[in-house]
Design a protein around this motif. Structure first.
Motif, PDB file in Angstrom:
ATOM      1  N   SER A  34      -2.136  16.535   7.587  1.00 20.59           N
ATOM      2  CA  SER A  34      -3.263  17.472   7.636  1.00 20.59           C
ATOM      3  C   SER A  34      -4.560  16.733   7.916  1.00 20.59           C
ATOM      4  CB  SER A  34      -3.364  18.235   6.313  1.00 20.59           C
ATOM      5  OG  SER A  34      -3.755  17.384   5.243  1.00 20.59           O
ATOM      6  N   VAL A  35      -4.677  15.502   7.394  1.00 14.54           N
ATOM      7  CA  VAL A  35      -5.856  14.674   7.662  1.00 14.54           C
ATOM      8  C   VAL A  35      -5.892  14.274   9.133  1.00 14.54           C
ATOM      9  CG1 VAL A  35      -6.848  12.379   7.248  1.00 14.54           C
ATOM     10  CG2 VAL A  35      -6.150  13.801   5.313  1.00 14.54           C
ATOM     11  N   ILE A  36      -4.732  13.882   9.681  1.00  9.61           N
ATOM     12  CA  ILE A  36      -4.659  13.499  11.098  1.00  9.61           C
ATOM     13  C   ILE A  36      -5.083  14.659  11.985  1.00  9.61           C
ATOM     14  CG2 ILE A  36      -3.102  12.809  12.965  1.00  9.61           C
ATOM     15  CD1 ILE A  36      -1.414  11.364  10.795  1.00  9.61           C
ATOM     16  N   ILE A  37      -4.560  15.854  11.690  1.00 12.60           N
ATOM     17  CA  ILE A  37      -4.890  17.040  12.492  1.00 12.60           C
ATOM     18  C   ILE A  37      -6.370  17.381  12.347  1.00 12.60           C
ATOM     19  CG2 ILE A  37      -4.486  19.514  12.703  1.00 12.60           C
ATOM     20  CD1 ILE A  37      -1.554  18.938  11.899  1.00 12.60           C
ATOM     21  N   LYS A  38      -6.906  17.241  11.135  1.00 14.51           N
ATOM     22  CA  LYS A  38      -8.341  17.498  10.936  1.00 14.51           C
ATOM     23  C   LYS A  38      -9.180  16.564  11.804  1.00 14.51           C
ATOM     24  CE  LYS A  38     -10.522  15.902   7.318  1.00 14.51           C
ATOM     25  NZ  LYS A  38     -11.022  15.708   5.929  1.00 14.51           N
ATOM     26  N   PRO A  40       0.832  -1.207   0.000  1.00 14.46           N
ATOM     27  CA  PRO A  40       0.000   0.000   0.000  1.00 14.46           C
ATOM     28  C   PRO A  40       0.862   1.251   0.000  1.00 14.46           C
ATOM     29  CG  PRO A  40      -0.735  -1.571   1.670  1.00 14.46           C
ATOM     30  CD  PRO A  40       0.578  -2.074   1.160  1.00 14.46           C
ATOM     31  N   SER A  41       0.344   2.319  -0.580  1.00 19.69           N
ATOM     32  CA  SER A  41       1.075   3.582  -0.627  1.00 19.69           C
ATOM     33  C   SER A  41       0.530   4.538   0.429  1.00 19.69           C
ATOM     34  CB  SER A  41       0.932   4.210  -2.014  1.00 19.69           C
ATOM     35  OG  SER A  41      -0.417   4.583  -2.242  1.00 19.69           O
ATOM     36  N   ALA A  42       1.177   5.691   0.555  1.00 20.61           N
ATOM     37  CA  ALA A  42       0.684   6.710   1.485  1.00 20.61           C
ATOM     38  C   ALA A  42      -0.728   7.147   1.094  1.00 20.61           C
ATOM     39  CB  ALA A  42       1.628   7.907   1.485  1.00 20.61           C
ATOM     40  N   VAL A  43      -1.007   7.154  -0.217  1.00 24.55           N
ATOM     41  CA  VAL A  43      -2.351   7.518  -0.691  1.00 24.55           C
ATOM     42  C   VAL A  43      -3.391   6.522  -0.185  1.00 24.55           C
ATOM     43  CG1 VAL A  43      -3.795   7.818  -2.744  1.00 24.55           C
ATOM     44  CG2 VAL A  43      -1.449   8.672  -2.733  1.00 24.55           C
ATOM     45  N   SER A  44      -3.037   5.224  -0.189  1.00 28.12           N
ATOM     46  CA  SER A  44      -3.956   4.184   0.276  1.00 28.12           C
ATOM     47  C   SER A  44      -4.406   4.476   1.702  1.00 28.12           C
ATOM     48  CB  SER A  44      -3.281   2.810   0.223  1.00 28.12           C
ATOM     49  OG  SER A  44      -2.605   2.588  -0.979  1.00 28.12           O
ATOM     50  N   TYR A  45      -3.426   4.735   2.568  1.00 22.15           N
ATOM     51  CA  TYR A  45      -3.727   4.979   3.981  1.00 22.15           C
ATOM     52  C   TYR A  45      -4.392   6.330   4.200  1.00 22.15           C
ATOM     53  CZ  TYR A  45      -1.255   0.839   5.626  1.00 22.15           C
ATOM     54  OH  TYR A  45      -0.897  -0.458   5.888  1.00 22.15           O
ATOM     55  N   THR A  46      -3.908   7.353   3.529  1.00 24.61           N
ATOM     56  CA  THR A  46      -4.441   8.700   3.768  1.00 24.61           C
ATOM     57  C   THR A  46      -5.897   8.803   3.348  1.00 24.61           C
ATOM     58  OG1 THR A  46      -2.214   9.588   3.387  1.00 24.61           O
ATOM     59  CG2 THR A  46      -4.039  11.141   3.326  1.00 24.61           C
ATOM     60  N   THR A  47      -6.258   8.134   2.245  1.00 26.70           N
ATOM     61  CA  THR A  47      -7.652   8.156   1.793  1.00 26.70           C
ATOM     62  C   THR A  47      -8.574   7.571   2.853  1.00 26.70           C
ATOM     63  OG1 THR A  47      -6.933   7.907  -0.515  1.00 26.70           O
ATOM     64  CG2 THR A  47      -9.236   7.408  -0.020  1.00 26.70           C
ATOM     65  N   GLY A  61       6.942   0.956   7.199  1.00 28.51           N
ATOM     66  CA  GLY A  61       7.949   1.835   6.611  1.00 28.51           C
ATOM     67  C   GLY A  61       7.416   2.748   5.530  1.00 28.51           C
ATOM     68  N   ILE A  62       6.110   3.060   5.592  1.00 26.20           N
ATOM     69  CA  ILE A  62       5.494   3.936   4.597  1.00 26.20           C
ATOM     70  C   ILE A  62       5.495   5.364   5.129  1.00 26.20           C
ATOM     71  CG2 ILE A  62       3.396   4.420   3.266  1.00 26.20           C
ATOM     72  CD1 ILE A  62       2.707   1.431   3.579  1.00 26.20           C
ATOM     73  N   GLN A  63       6.162   6.262   4.434  1.00 23.50           N
ATOM     74  CA  GLN A  63       6.346   7.639   4.893  1.00 23.50           C
ATOM     75  C   GLN A  63       5.069   8.453   4.721  1.00 23.50           C
ATOM     76  OE1 GLN A  63       9.138   8.690   6.308  1.00 23.50           O
ATOM     77  NE2 GLN A  63       8.531  10.813   6.592  1.00 23.50           N
ATOM     78  N   PRO A  64       4.538   9.050   5.804  1.00 22.83           N
ATOM     79  CA  PRO A  64       3.373   9.930   5.664  1.00 22.83           C
ATOM     80  C   PRO A  64       3.736  11.173   4.867  1.00 22.83           C
ATOM     81  CG  PRO A  64       3.795   9.340   7.972  1.00 22.83           C
ATOM     82  CD  PRO A  64       4.997   8.941   7.197  1.00 22.83           C
TER      83      PRO A  64
END
Length: 543
Positions: free
Chosen positions: A514-518, A473-480, A505-508
């Motif tokens: 910004s999603v986490i803070i939201k 998975p990529s950072a996009v996968s998790y962030t979405t 080991g996937i770099q945010p």
């Protein structure tokens, strides 16, 4: 125990019954005994337990096998073992691994190779803090750090001021080192510094050789040889490739001063320079100058250069005029010329014209490439014309075109972003049935589609499915997925995904934070925001 007998024993029913009772300590002892008989047998035992029985080995066992493989120069196998090892250990494990390596394996001749491979892989998988820790310990132990490992670390810092600190430590710099620095400077919008670096670094030999060639060309007549148009074209092309456009003009001016007549190649280089600088009108005047000087348009390349410049700046009407002028002058447009204009038409939503040109191209037996087809599909999807996009995709299949996952991804993503998750899943099934391997982008679109339709549970399941296809998975996968949880104020699930990213080991990215803070703001947990901001800065996401 004979080797063949031992292997047969491991595959027998009796041993299968014993595996569940084996501890990591027991396995370490067995591997130690096997090492005295045959290191290869110890490696084989390790792999059998891991891959056949799913046994999770201790750190010591994994590093023991790694040293055997390193000593035998079985580097591909070593890389696989250490990649899996790092994925299991996750970020933040460097201190424990270095302590174990320095205490238990210091006397091994192959230990330097293992350290270096760990450094390279931890950096490659963006475990930045771990890689820096390993690097410092290697320097403390006077272990050699390969240029490959250094380059990998340099790549992670190419957009930050830390890039120079890493660069200064590299003794045996190579072309990858220099290209990474140039890329970093350009990303930091320091183009002038990039050019200066090229001139002052060891790449200066390349620039210097062109400067010397220019001087030599100007002095050739003293040696009884007159430089010709070909000579100056080679020099001009060299400067153009280096991005030194002003030097291109100097070469051309020297050429004109000597009374030499520019040819099609000369004009093409000049057109490229104008387009690169955004001087489209100058480029058009130059193309007309070609005609006024009696040049025949016997090459499609100069026209294609201008077609690209016009389309990129949205001047599609002028691009079409030039396209038809080419045909009127008997110049047969090729795949590149058609693709440029079709892509430009699609960007402006002129799909009828784009499809008409596509049909004309096919009628001339010019086989379209993925980029041409993708431009049409992407344009249709961006305009919400999903029925037309699917119909076009199906028509390609019916005519025998070989489609790749990129083209399917475009339509799947179009469905997902429009909230048509059932249609996206239907097309995903088609992909699987046709034996096409999906990519991470495929699953990211499905995750987005599920989140858009508020089916977060299925989105979470889709994230887990990615690894079943041998993908990461990529950072996009998790962030979405994080964004969907954040919108609900579910900070617990956001935290879980964040730690899962770290373990893999996937770099945010800055958007991840910004999603986490939201999510914290929606969940009224403002006290945690400062810690997240500190984490963001320490991990370089805000640089």
């Amino acid at each position: 125990m004979k080797k063949i007998g031992f292997r047969e024993f491991l595959h027998g029913n009796h041993f299968r019954g014993l595996v569940s009772d084996l501890s990591q300590f027991h396995v370490e002892e067995i591997m130690g005994e096997l090492m005295s008989e045959s290191p290869d047998l110890s490696v084989w035992f390790f792999k059998e337990l891991k891959y056949v029985y799913g046994f999770r080995h201790s750190r010591f066992s994994a590093l023991l096998v790694s040293h055997v493989l390193a000593g035998q120069r079985r580097f591909k196998e070593l890389q696989v073992i250490l990649e899996q090892f790092l994925q299991e250990e996750g970020s933040g494990s460097a201190s424990l691994l270095c302590e174990l390596l320095s205490k238990s394996f210091r006397e091994w001749d192959s230990t330097g190779v293992v350290w270096d491979m760990l450094l390279f892989l931890s950096s490659r998988y963006k475990m930045v803090d771990d890689s820096l820790y390993i690097l410092e310990r290697m320097k403390d132990l006077n272990l050699n750090v390969s240029t490959q490992a250094y380059n990998s670390i340099l790549y992670n810092f190419r957009e930050t001021y830390k890039m120079w600190d890493v660069y200064k430590e590299i003794d045996a710099k190579n072309e990858h080192t220099y290209s990474t620095v140039v890329d970093g400077l350009c990303r930091q919008q320091k183009v002038e510094d990039a050019v200066l670096f090229l001139r002052n670094s060891e790449w200066k030999d390349m620039v210097g050789s062109i400067e010397e060639a220019l001087e030599f060309a100007g002095d050739m007549n003293k040696h009884g040889v007159e430089p010709d148009t070909v000579t100056y074209n080679i020099l001009a092309k060299g400067f153009h490739l280096l991005g030194m456009i002003s030097w291109v003009w100097e070469v051309i001016q020297q050429m004109l001063d000597k009374g030499l007549r520019p040819d099609v190649i000369t004009y093409t280089i000049l057109l490229c320079g104008h387009c690169q600088l955004g001087n489209i009108d100058k480029g058009l005047r130059l193309l007309k100058d070609m005609l006024s000087r009696g040049f025949e348009l016997n090459s499609v390349i100069p026209c294609s250069v201008m077609l690209s410049g016009l389309c990129k700046t949205g001047r599609i009407g002028e691009a079409l005029s030039l396209f038809y002028e080419m045909k009127a002058n008997g110049l047969r447009p090729d795949l590149v010329a058609y693709s440029i204009v079709i892509h430009g038409l699609c960007r402006l939503g002129e799909f009828d014209m784009a499809v008409w040109l596509y049909d004309e191209m096919c009628s001339k037996r010019i086989i379209p490439n993925s980029r041409t087809l993708g431009a049409i599909l992407l344009g249709l999807c961006q305009k919400g014309m999903l029925l037309e996009a699917r119909a076009f995709l199906d028509s390609l299949v019916s005519t025998g075109c070989t489609l790749d996952i990129i083209l399917y991804n475009i339509v799947i993503d179009g469905y997902a972003k429009s909230g048509c998750i059932e249609e996206a899943l239907d097309l995903f099934k088609v992909v699987i049935e046709r034996g096409i391997t999906p990519s991470v982008a495929t699953f990211n679109s499905l995750i987005y589609g599920y989140c858009k339709t508020r089916n977060i549970a299925e989105a979470r399941k889709t994230l887990d499915v990615i690894t079943l296809y041998g993908l990461v998975p990529s950072a996009v996968s998790y962030t979405t997925l994080m964004n969907a949880y954040a919108n609900c104020g579910n900070t617990h699930s956001v935290d879980q995904l964040r730690w899962e990213m770290r373990a893999k080991g996937i770099q945010p990215t800055s958007f991840t934070y910004s999603v986490i803070i939201k999510g914290l703001c929606i969940g009224r947990k403002l006290e945690k925001c400062n810690q997240v901001l500190r984490d963001m800065i320490s991990e370089g996401a805000g640089c």
